[in-house]
Design a protein around this motif. Sequence first.
Motif, PDB file in Angstrom:
ATOM      1  N   LYS A  68       0.820  -1.211   0.000  1.00 16.10           N
ATOM      2  CA  LYS A  68       0.000   0.000   0.000  1.00 16.10           C
ATOM      3  C   LYS A  68       0.855   1.263   0.000  1.00 16.10           C
ATOM      4  O   LYS A  68       0.326   2.355  -0.191  1.00 16.10           O
ATOM      5  CB  LYS A  68      -0.909   0.005   1.242  1.00 16.10           C
ATOM      6  N   VAL A  69       2.133   1.130   0.287  1.00 14.59           N
ATOM      7  CA  VAL A  69       3.001   2.308   0.286  1.00 14.59           C
ATOM      8  C   VAL A  69       3.515   2.500  -1.134  1.00 14.59           C
ATOM      9  O   VAL A  69       4.300   1.687  -1.618  1.00 14.59           O
ATOM     10  CB  VAL A  69       4.168   2.109   1.258  1.00 14.59           C
ATOM     11  N   PRO A  70       3.041   3.542  -1.830  1.00 12.46           N
ATOM     12  CA  PRO A  70       3.341   3.637  -3.275  1.00 12.46           C
ATOM     13  C   PRO A  70       4.835   3.698  -3.565  1.00 12.46           C
ATOM     14  O   PRO A  70       5.294   3.126  -4.551  1.00 12.46           O
ATOM     15  CB  PRO A  70       2.644   4.940  -3.703  1.00 12.46           C
ATOM     16  N   ASP A  71       5.559   4.379  -2.656  1.00  6.86           N
ATOM     17  CA  ASP A  71       6.978   4.570  -2.931  1.00  6.86           C
ATOM     18  C   ASP A  71       7.761   3.264  -2.847  1.00  6.86           C
ATOM     19  O   ASP A  71       8.862   3.168  -3.365  1.00  6.86           O
ATOM     20  CB  ASP A  71       7.536   5.578  -1.937  1.00  6.86           C
ATOM     21  N   TRP A  72       7.193   2.274  -2.193  1.00  7.49           N
ATOM     22  CA  TRP A  72       7.911   1.009  -2.050  1.00  7.49           C
ATOM     23  C   TRP A  72       7.581   0.071  -3.205  1.00  7.49           C
ATOM     24  O   TRP A  72       8.196  -0.971  -3.349  1.00  7.49           O
ATOM     25  CB  TRP A  72       7.544   0.325  -0.725  1.00  7.49           C
TER      26      TRP A  72
END
Lengths: 546, 205
Positions: free
Chosen positions: B118-122
Amino acid sequence: MFVDSETIRFLWPELILVLCAAWIYLGGTFRGSRRWWVAFALAAYLLALGVILGLEGPATTSGDRGGLASGPILVDQLGMICRCFAILVGILLTLLMSKSTRHDLGSEYQGTLMLLVVGLMLVARANDLVLLFVSLELISVPTYVLLFLGRRDRGTSEATLKYFLLSILSSAMLLYGMSFLYGLTGTTSLRGIQAAVSTQPSVAALSFASLGISPDALIYLSLVFLVAGLGFRLAAVPFHFYAPDVFQGVTHANAALLSVVPKVAGLLAFTRLVILGFPQAASQAWEILLVLSILTMTLGNVCALWQQNLRRLLAYSSIAHAGYILIGITVALADSQRAGDSQGGVAAALVYVVVYAVAALGSFAVLAYLGSEQNEVHGVDELAGLARTRPFAATALSICMFSLAGLPPLAGFWGKLVLFLGAVQTSSGGLTVQVMQWFMILAIAGAINAAIGAAYYLRVIATMFFRAPAKTLDAEGGDGAAVVMLVCASLVVAIGLFPGIALNLARKAEASLRAPVSLAAQDPDRSQPRPVEHAWHAPEPPRTNL
Amino acid sequence: MMTLAGMDWHAIYFWLFALLTCGFALAVLFSANVVRMAFYLVLCLGASAGLFFLTGAEFVAAMQLMIYVGGTLVLLVFGVMLTAHSRFVSLRTPSGEWILALIAGSALLALLLSAALKVPDWVKANPDRAAISAADVEATTPIGMGFAGVRVDKLSQTDPQLLGGMSGYLLPFLIVSIHLLVVLIGAAYMARAKRRAAAVDEGAV
């Protein structure tokens, strides 16, 4: 961060107890008399209680209802009330354990118990993740030692090892959850976390936003781990499975300790950490806890129905009561989602945990009193005809069990009443139709469970009153256990007759929980309390070169 | 030589350490011998220290090597040696417990994966390496410097009286270390003296 003299001043009661515990450990090697060290420990508890009421009573009750934040601790009504209760628990356990230990281990026992009480007092006022974790461990580590010292046979060793392994597993989960929380907010201060994840954008949250990371996913992750870690301490399903085996393996006094101290600590940690720390994830949080609450109540009560061993029965009853406590936490979480009047979820849970603790301590005290070092009371059948052979003990046990079952006019009735009322009020004034339905289900499940619970408590009482005595029990548990039994039974009756006093105290505590906090004075020219916004060690902007 | 220089060494090392970590973690799971489990755990934790080095968190990586690989696991192997009973050295997991463990383990995995995804940057690769902030990298360095006695986190402090009290964490660190050493010696002594109670004494530490 520097520890200033102000913080130390607020910690005097804890420091007194730690010094006394160290003195008991040291002195115990020279003077082995059990009786002397019990008296010394009681004097130390009374001194600490006097210091709390004398030094801090005026400081926390005067002025507005908000508390003071001083370093890693928070001085407020909730902490104050819970610390007084922690000392009461300490006094009762000291008396209860006064004879159940081996003679040469008396001082070790009392010293370890005193450290555990200090841990509970620190949990009540921790305003910092690190202090909260360390004080929870200050409860767990002495517990392992106490369980092991209680009786040194095979069963106890197994129970202790089981408790130890699962307890460190739960501590690890708690730390994992806390580390996500720290990573998201950049501060270990609880009030700082609350502000960072709700309204005020802290430096860390801003830097997260610039990185394109939405904190929601990680907050949810953190929430699950915190609920798992704290659920173990409350003995909530599915983290309950250690309880029956461990309770069965340890002594009555230690079972009393296990059923009371971790529950109070778990509830306090839930209150400070989950209810305040997760305004964003409150909707997911109450969903998880509502389901856990229903499962915990039902499993605990249903499994208790066919237990023949008394400690196993009380272990399942302890699980069931964890479910009732979770009702209060669920109501409080649903409350925090909307503005307006609080439905008193935290206050209800606090009242309930106190009422449960007193009744459980009383029940275990009766069982400890009825046995002797060689012959402990194990089975329900051994209590047959107790009303004729030991009428006082039978009366005390009946009062405590009636209260656990929630029969009016005893304390347990009022505890259950305020909890269920909270759930019903949330369902009537709820947010959406779905929320209303869920809270109605919760209230109905609670009521059904109260009925199931009454069945097995009444079975024990019926055994005592209506069956012919099989044998006369030794009743060599000592004067200490007898005193605890009397004190607990009369407290149960007293709270039942005057429930207003306990409810008012709990409401004050809840109000102080949400009240704004001012910063304690650090040096003379800053003696005026001021808003705490500047007090959190907000992270400095990242430096580019070191 | 040009090809070697042009390769994405960061990605290669990441895959190397990640595969080693996962592989040895599975080896711990499927091994039945306690000593072998401990050894696989050493390799697994060592490889995860490598992952920390790759992210630039040198302090955490060093702690991982020193405390877990160096300290805890040596202690574990010693514990097994001191208290070895033949029935504990070889552990067999009943099939019912396998199922329970699978349910709990896959629930945990699903939770962690869903949160991570859910963490876009990951999820998506960041083509601009220079834009990656080093903020979280430096979070642990001041702690490490503080343990060595240098408070780089309080460089702005000018008050000489307060500076005098800022000695870093070297002394408490040493006190705790000596304390742990005493506890270790005590535990070893107790494990030797009473063989029957050895397992529990180990636990109480």
